[in-house]
Design a protein around this motif. Structure first.
Motif, short mmCIF file in Angstrom:
data_model
loop_
_atom_site.label_atom_id
_atom_site.label_comp_id
_atom_site.label_asym_id
_atom_site.label_seq_id
_atom_site.Cartn_x
_atom_site.Cartn_y
_atom_site.Cartn_z
N PRO A 1 0.80 -1.24 0.00
CA PRO A 1 0.00 0.00 0.00
C PRO A 1 0.83 1.29 0.00
CG PRO A 1 -0.86 -1.55 1.60
CD PRO A 1 0.45 -2.11 1.12
N ILE A 2 2.07 1.23 0.47
CA ILE A 2 2.88 2.45 0.51
C ILE A 2 3.83 2.55 -0.68
CG2 ILE A 2 2.77 2.55 3.02
CD1 ILE A 2 5.83 1.73 2.92
N ARG A 3 3.77 1.61 -1.59
CA ARG A 3 4.72 1.56 -2.70
C ARG A 3 4.84 2.87 -3.46
NH1 ARG A 3 8.02 2.28 -5.89
NH2 ARG A 3 8.68 0.94 -7.58
N TYR A 4 3.74 3.56 -3.69
CA TYR A 4 3.78 4.76 -4.52
C TYR A 4 3.84 6.05 -3.71
CZ TYR A 4 3.18 1.52 -8.26
OH TYR A 4 3.37 0.46 -9.12
N LEU A 5 3.97 5.92 -2.41
CA LEU A 5 4.23 7.09 -1.56
C LEU A 5 5.74 7.33 -1.53
CD1 LEU A 5 1.89 6.23 1.44
CD2 LEU A 5 1.41 7.74 -0.51
N ARG A 6 6.15 8.48 -1.07
CA ARG A 6 7.57 8.80 -1.04
C ARG A 6 8.36 7.74 -0.26
NH1 ARG A 6 9.66 14.57 0.59
NH2 ARG A 6 9.35 14.88 -1.64
N SER A 7 7.86 7.33 0.88
CA SER A 7 8.57 6.33 1.69
C SER A 7 8.67 5.00 0.96
CB SER A 7 7.91 6.14 3.05
OG SER A 7 6.57 5.75 2.89
N GLY A 8 7.64 4.63 0.23
CA GLY A 8 7.67 3.39 -0.53
C GLY A 8 8.64 3.44 -1.70
N ARG A 9 8.67 4.57 -2.38
CA ARG A 9 9.64 4.74 -3.47
C ARG A 9 11.05 4.67 -2.94
NH1 ARG A 9 6.24 8.92 -5.05
NH2 ARG A 9 7.76 10.43 -4.30
N ASP A 10 11.30 5.36 -1.83
CA ASP A 10 12.63 5.32 -1.23
C ASP A 10 13.00 3.90 -0.83
OD1 ASP A 10 12.94 8.02 -1.54
OD2 ASP A 10 12.56 8.53 0.56
N MET A 11 12.06 3.18 -0.26
CA MET A 11 12.31 1.81 0.17
C MET A 11 12.77 0.95 -1.01
SD MET A 11 9.53 -1.05 1.29
CE MET A 11 8.75 -0.86 -0.31
N VAL A 12 12.05 1.04 -2.11
CA VAL A 12 12.35 0.19 -3.27
C VAL A 12 13.62 0.66 -3.99
CG1 VAL A 12 11.50 -0.55 -5.53
CG2 VAL A 12 9.97 -0.56 -3.56
N GLU A 13 13.82 1.95 -4.07
CA GLU A 13 14.95 2.48 -4.83
C GLU A 13 16.24 2.58 -4.03
OE1 GLU A 13 13.45 6.18 -6.29
OE2 GLU A 13 11.91 5.20 -7.49
N GLN A 14 16.16 2.71 -2.72
CA GLN A 14 17.35 3.00 -1.93
C GLN A 14 17.79 1.87 -0.98
OE1 GLN A 14 18.99 5.79 -2.63
NE2 GLN A 14 17.37 6.39 -4.05
N THR A 15 17.08 0.76 -0.97
CA THR A 15 17.46 -0.34 -0.08
C THR A 15 17.56 -1.63 -0.86
OG1 THR A 15 15.24 -1.08 0.54
CG2 THR A 15 16.16 0.77 1.80
N ARG A 16 18.09 -2.64 -0.22
CA ARG A 16 18.22 -3.95 -0.87
C ARG A 16 16.90 -4.69 -0.99
NH1 ARG A 16 22.89 -7.18 1.90
NH2 ARG A 16 21.24 -7.26 3.43
N ILE A 17 15.84 -4.18 -0.39
CA ILE A 17 14.55 -4.85 -0.47
C ILE A 17 13.91 -4.65 -1.85
CG2 ILE A 17 13.00 -3.02 0.32
CD1 ILE A 17 11.69 -5.18 2.12
N GLY A 18 14.40 -3.69 -2.61
CA GLY A 18 13.82 -3.38 -3.91
C GLY A 18 13.78 -4.56 -4.86
N ASP A 19 14.86 -5.33 -4.94
CA ASP A 19 14.88 -6.50 -5.84
C ASP A 19 13.85 -7.54 -5.41
OD1 ASP A 19 16.91 -5.37 -7.33
OD2 ASP A 19 18.48 -6.43 -6.24
N TRP A 20 13.79 -7.79 -4.11
CA TRP A 20 12.81 -8.74 -3.59
C TRP A 20 11.40 -8.24 -3.89
CZ3 TRP A 20 9.10 -7.55 0.05
CH2 TRP A 20 8.33 -8.61 0.50
N TYR A 21 11.15 -6.95 -3.63
CA TYR A 21 9.83 -6.39 -3.85
C TYR A 21 9.41 -6.53 -5.32
CZ TYR A 21 5.77 -3.46 -3.65
OH TYR A 21 4.47 -3.01 -3.74
N THR A 22 10.32 -6.27 -6.23
CA THR A 22 10.03 -6.39 -7.65
C THR A 22 9.70 -7.84 -8.02
OG1 THR A 22 11.46 -4.51 -8.15
CG2 THR A 22 10.97 -6.01 -9.97
#
Length: 57
Positions: A24-45
């Motif tokens: 649910p937070i993926r498209y909020l600023r915190s969600g974008r930062d999470m996916v783009e700036q941490t190692r969780i991004g690959d898993w999330y994708t």
């Protein structure tokens, strides 16, 4: 080969639970930062591709 999910090559309930909390937070600023700036991004994708569907579309 690196594990794709918590359970190895397929998701477990742990993967689905965390994905359900984060999606649910993926498209909020915190969600974008999470996916783009941490190692969780690959898993999330991988989870997004596996579970399917875009909640925004």
């Amino acid at each position: 080969m690196a594990e794709s999910f918590w359970g190895g090559q397929s998701q477990t309930l742990a993967d689905l639970a965390v994905f359900g909390v984060l999606r649910p937070i993926r498209y909020l600023r915190s969600g974008r930062d999470m996916v783009e700036q941490t190692r969780i991004g690959d898993w999330y994708t991988r989870m997004e591709s596996s579970v399917g569907g875009d909640p925004q579309g």
